[in-house]
Design a protein around this motif. Structure first.
Motif, short mmCIF file in Angstrom:
data_model
loop_
_atom_site.label_atom_id
_atom_site.label_comp_id
_atom_site.label_asym_id
_atom_site.label_seq_id
_atom_site.Cartn_x
_atom_site.Cartn_y
_atom_site.Cartn_z
N ARG A 47 0.78 -1.19 0.02
CA ARG A 47 0.13 0.03 0.08
C ARG A 47 0.75 1.13 -0.08
O ARG A 47 2.17 1.37 0.33
CB ARG A 47 -0.86 0.03 1.10
N THR A 48 0.21 2.31 -0.26
CA THR A 48 0.73 3.73 -0.26
C THR A 48 0.16 4.28 1.17
O THR A 48 -1.10 4.68 1.14
CB THR A 48 0.89 4.62 -1.37
N ILE A 49 0.97 4.67 2.00
CA ILE A 49 0.52 5.11 3.27
C ILE A 49 1.22 6.39 3.68
O ILE A 49 2.29 6.44 3.62
CB ILE A 49 0.69 4.01 4.53
N ALA A 50 0.40 7.44 3.96
CA ALA A 50 0.67 8.69 4.25
C ALA A 50 0.81 8.96 5.75
O ALA A 50 -0.23 8.75 6.25
CB ALA A 50 -0.15 9.77 3.48
N GLY A 51 2.04 8.98 6.21
CA GLY A 51 2.07 9.16 7.66
C GLY A 51 2.28 10.86 7.85
O GLY A 51 1.83 11.62 7.02
N TYR A 52 2.95 11.26 8.86
CA TYR A 52 3.40 12.53 8.85
C TYR A 52 4.57 12.49 9.93
O TYR A 52 4.92 11.51 10.59
CB TYR A 52 2.48 13.57 9.63
N GLY A 111 9.86 10.62 -4.90
CA GLY A 111 8.76 11.02 -5.90
C GLY A 111 7.57 11.19 -5.33
O GLY A 111 7.42 11.17 -3.70
N TRP A 112 6.44 11.86 -5.86
CA TRP A 112 5.21 12.23 -5.42
C TRP A 112 4.07 11.03 -5.38
O TRP A 112 4.34 10.23 -6.43
CB TRP A 112 4.62 13.47 -6.15
N ARG A 113 3.29 10.94 -4.24
CA ARG A 113 2.84 9.81 -4.32
C ARG A 113 1.20 10.11 -4.06
O ARG A 113 1.17 11.09 -3.48
CB ARG A 113 3.15 8.66 -3.21
N VAL A 114 0.45 9.26 -4.30
CA VAL A 114 -1.28 9.28 -3.90
C VAL A 114 -1.51 8.31 -2.96
O VAL A 114 -1.51 6.90 -3.35
CB VAL A 114 -1.83 9.23 -5.15
N PRO A 115 -1.57 8.63 -1.63
CA PRO A 115 -1.90 7.62 -0.85
C PRO A 115 -3.26 6.88 -0.68
O PRO A 115 -4.13 7.39 -1.19
CB PRO A 115 -1.78 8.35 0.44
N ASP A 116 -3.30 5.76 -0.23
CA ASP A 116 -4.48 5.18 -0.37
C ASP A 116 -4.82 4.63 1.30
O ASP A 116 -6.20 4.46 1.27
CB ASP A 116 -4.84 3.62 -0.95
N VAL A 117 -3.79 5.13 2.14
CA VAL A 117 -3.91 5.17 3.61
C VAL A 117 -3.41 6.49 4.07
O VAL A 117 -2.27 6.65 3.84
CB VAL A 117 -3.77 3.76 4.39
N LEU A 118 -4.25 7.25 4.89
CA LEU A 118 -3.66 8.27 5.53
C LEU A 118 -3.72 8.42 6.88
O LEU A 118 -4.76 7.99 7.37
CB LEU A 118 -4.49 9.85 4.90
N ILE A 119 -2.62 8.69 7.60
CA ILE A 119 -2.68 8.78 8.88
C ILE A 119 -2.60 10.29 9.35
O ILE A 119 -1.78 11.09 8.94
CB ILE A 119 -1.40 8.21 9.45
N THR A 142 -7.74 18.24 1.36
CA THR A 142 -7.09 16.93 0.80
C THR A 142 -7.99 15.56 0.72
O THR A 142 -8.05 15.17 -0.41
CB THR A 142 -5.84 16.64 1.46
N LEU A 143 -8.53 15.58 1.93
CA LEU A 143 -9.55 14.27 1.95
C LEU A 143 -10.73 14.37 0.97
O LEU A 143 -11.21 13.21 0.61
CB LEU A 143 -10.01 14.29 3.18
N ALA A 144 -11.24 15.76 0.70
CA ALA A 144 -12.38 15.82 -0.07
C ALA A 144 -11.87 15.39 -1.46
O ALA A 144 -13.00 14.76 -2.47
CB ALA A 144 -12.76 17.32 -0.21
N GLY A 145 -10.89 15.18 -1.83
CA GLY A 145 -10.52 14.70 -3.27
C GLY A 145 -9.80 13.39 -3.45
O GLY A 145 -9.05 13.16 -4.35
N MET A 146 -10.08 12.75 -2.17
CA MET A 146 -9.01 11.65 -2.08
C MET A 146 -10.02 10.20 -2.27
O MET A 146 -9.41 9.31 -2.18
CB MET A 146 -8.35 11.35 -0.72
N GLY A 147 -11.03 10.40 -2.67
CA GLY A 147 -12.04 9.22 -3.09
C GLY A 147 -12.05 8.23 -1.85
O GLY A 147 -12.54 8.42 -0.83
N ASP A 148 -11.77 7.32 -2.30
CA ASP A 148 -11.90 6.01 -1.15
C ASP A 148 -10.90 5.57 -0.45
O ASP A 148 -10.58 4.50 0.39
CB ASP A 148 -12.45 4.71 -1.71
N ALA A 149 -9.94 6.52 -0.36
CA ALA A 149 -8.82 6.44 0.68
C ALA A 149 -9.13 6.43 1.89
O ALA A 149 -10.15 6.94 2.61
CB ALA A 149 -7.83 7.60 0.41
N LEU A 150 -8.44 5.40 2.81
CA LEU A 150 -8.90 5.41 4.37
C LEU A 150 -8.00 6.45 5.08
O LEU A 150 -6.88 6.35 4.92
CB LEU A 150 -8.20 4.00 4.95
N ALA A 151 -9.18 7.31 5.72
CA ALA A 151 -8.22 8.07 6.61
C ALA A 151 -8.46 7.73 8.25
O ALA A 151 -9.40 7.21 8.79
CB ALA A 151 -9.02 9.58 6.36
N VAL A 152 -7.32 7.63 8.82
CA VAL A 152 -7.18 7.16 10.38
C VAL A 152 -6.56 8.39 11.03
O VAL A 152 -5.26 8.92 10.85
CB VAL A 152 -6.08 6.09 10.35
#
Length: 189
Positions: A47-52, A111-119, A142-152
């Protein structure tokens, strides 16, 4: 207009209260939060996971990100313009960093990535999945444009309040992970 002003004032007061509560949390509770975050996400592969990268006393997801990087691509948010949605740049343990907008560390390579999971970091939250951020609206845009990405959402239990005042642009999170547990937007653990 009065309602907008009172909502803004209430959110500002909640930010002060939540930040003070977060600042007072000790290392054991912080470690527990990180362990729960990893336990919730450890089954992810490919998966592509966006942490911070945390600032101040934010709950720290970097240990979980390091371990998750073995089987997933990890990225972190980058503010590219005021009022724009966040972009996400690839991150790996010990990658080169520089200070970005608001003093937040960002990778200088990758590189720039499009996450499918966001923390998501939070200033405060409620049991229904309401999230209080710093007030810039970056994650909501950001979340408004992320479709079905899981936001945690990821926070410390001390940051919980009874109710976060909601505006029409605020996004409710399906899960919030703290040192006390994993909570769904329906208020359950």
């Amino acid at each position: 207009m009065g309602d907008d002003a009172s909502l803004t004032a209430r959110k500002a007061q909640l930010r002060k209260e939540c930040l003070a509560a977060r600042d007072g949390v000790g290392p054991l509770r912080r470690a527990m939060a990180g362990t729960r975050l990893y336990a919730r996400l450890m089954g992810l592969r490919g998966r592509t996971i966006a942490g911070y990268l945390p600032i101040g006393s934010e709950a720290n997801p970097t240990h979980a990100m390091r371990v998750l990087a073995r089987d997933n691509r990890i990225c972190v948010p980058v503010v590219t313009a005021r009022g724009a949605p966040l972009r996400f740049r690839e991150w790996w343990p010990d990658c080169p960093l520089e200070k970005g907008a608001f003093g937040v560390p960002v990778p200088t390579e990758g590189g720039w990535r499009v996450p499918d999971v966001l923390i998501l970091p939070m200033v405060g939250f409620d049991a229904g999945g309401g999230r209080l951020g710093y007030g810039g609206g970056y994650y909501d845009r950001t979340l408004a444009g992320m479709g079905d990405a899981l936001a945690v959402g990821f926070a410390l239990e001390a940051q919980r309040v009874e109710a976060i005042p909601q505006e029409r642009t605020d996004i409710t999170l399906p899960y919030i992970i703290t040192d006390a547990g994993v909570f769904g937007a329906d208020g359950t653990v």
